[in-house]
Design a protein around this motif. Structure first.
Motif, PDB file in Angstrom:
ATOM      1  N   GLN A 202      19.345  -0.201  40.898  1.00 34.80           N
ATOM      2  CA  GLN A 202      20.143   0.893  40.340  1.00 34.80           C
ATOM      3  C   GLN A 202      21.215   0.319  39.433  1.00 34.80           C
ATOM      4  O   GLN A 202      21.805  -0.721  39.739  1.00 34.80           O
ATOM      5  CB  GLN A 202      20.817   1.696  41.453  1.00 34.80           C
ATOM      6  N   LYS A 203      21.454   0.993  38.346  1.00 32.81           N
ATOM      7  CA  LYS A 203      22.549   0.596  37.462  1.00 32.81           C
ATOM      8  C   LYS A 203      23.862   0.957  38.154  1.00 32.81           C
ATOM      9  O   LYS A 203      23.960   2.011  38.782  1.00 32.81           O
ATOM     10  CB  LYS A 203      22.425   1.319  36.129  1.00 32.81           C
ATOM     11  N   PRO A 204      24.857   0.088  38.066  1.00 31.43           N
ATOM     12  CA  PRO A 204      26.125   0.396  38.742  1.00 31.43           C
ATOM     13  C   PRO A 204      26.779   1.636  38.134  1.00 31.43           C
ATOM     14  O   PRO A 204      26.703   1.859  36.922  1.00 31.43           O
ATOM     15  CB  PRO A 204      26.975  -0.857  38.518  1.00 31.43           C
ATOM     16  N   LYS A 205      27.417   2.414  38.987  1.00 29.61           N
ATOM     17  CA  LYS A 205      28.132   3.605  38.519  1.00 29.61           C
ATOM     18  C   LYS A 205      29.448   3.184  37.895  1.00 29.61           C
ATOM     19  O   LYS A 205      30.064   2.202  38.304  1.00 29.61           O
ATOM     20  CB  LYS A 205      28.366   4.557  39.686  1.00 29.61           C
ATOM     21  N   ILE A 206      29.885   3.918  36.894  1.00 23.83           N
ATOM     22  CA  ILE A 206      31.141   3.626  36.208  1.00 23.83           C
ATOM     23  C   ILE A 206      32.248   4.410  36.913  1.00 23.83           C
ATOM     24  O   ILE A 206      32.175   5.639  37.014  1.00 23.83           O
ATOM     25  CB  ILE A 206      31.073   4.033  34.721  1.00 23.83           C
ATOM     26  N   PRO A 207      33.277   3.713  37.420  1.00 30.58           N
ATOM     27  CA  PRO A 207      34.376   4.431  38.074  1.00 30.58           C
ATOM     28  C   PRO A 207      35.065   5.381  37.093  1.00 30.58           C
ATOM     29  O   PRO A 207      35.235   5.071  35.906  1.00 30.58           O
ATOM     30  CB  PRO A 207      35.329   3.330  38.519  1.00 30.58           C
ATOM     31  N   LEU A 208      35.469   6.539  37.581  1.00 28.80           N
ATOM     32  CA  LEU A 208      36.112   7.559  36.755  1.00 28.80           C
ATOM     33  C   LEU A 208      37.329   7.001  36.021  1.00 28.80           C
ATOM     34  O   LEU A 208      37.562   7.327  34.857  1.00 28.80           O
ATOM     35  CB  LEU A 208      36.511   8.746  37.643  1.00 28.80           C
TER      36      LEU A 208
END
Length: 137
Positions: free
Chosen positions: A117-123
């Motif tokens: 999974q591609k890492p999620k970008i923190p808000l």
């Protein structure tokens, strides 16, 4: 056998804590501390075992890229679409059982049909006007 010689998917004989006997298991994850998570072939339950409590029975014969617990995207063949999932276990054949994030159903996949999974970008890392291509989840 030294602890470094156990690989993901290896079939081993390992000491089952509650019974004090060795049983057949599959190596699922290297815990990085000289122990390994295994699943018992007789009932699929998990346990962490120290390397000195394990004996190699059979090598899978190929190096695996993923461990139990890894977050992946898997190809759902019936729809030819990729969905997020978590790896439940490595099977004796070297395939993987995953659990889809969307519905909790189990599905068997080959390694070629999975990707990290591609890492999620923190808000907090986002700025107004930035453009991204991908899926919101």
């Amino acid at each position: 056998i030294s602890e470094a010689s156990f690989q993901l998917g290896d079939k081993v004989m390992a000491l089952r804590d509650e019974e004090g006997k060795d049983y057949e298991a599959i190596v699922q994850r290297d815990n990085g501390d000289g122990s390994f998570m295994v699943t018992w072939t007789q009932d699929g339950r998990e346990q962490s075992c120290r390397a000195e409590e394990m004996k190699l029975k059979k090598r899978l014969g190929k190096a695996l890229k993923f461990s139990a617990g890894d977050a992946v995207e898997g190809l759902y063949h019936e729809e030819n679409l990729w969905y997020t999932a978590r790896i439940k276990c490595i099977n004796e054949s070297g395939s993987y059982t995953v659990v889809w994030d969307e519905d909790g159903e189990e599905y068997e996949l080959e390694e070629k049909d999975m990707k990290r999974q591609k890492p999620k970008i923190p808000l907090l890392d986002l700025s107004p006007g930035q453009k991204f291509k991908g899926r919101v989840g």
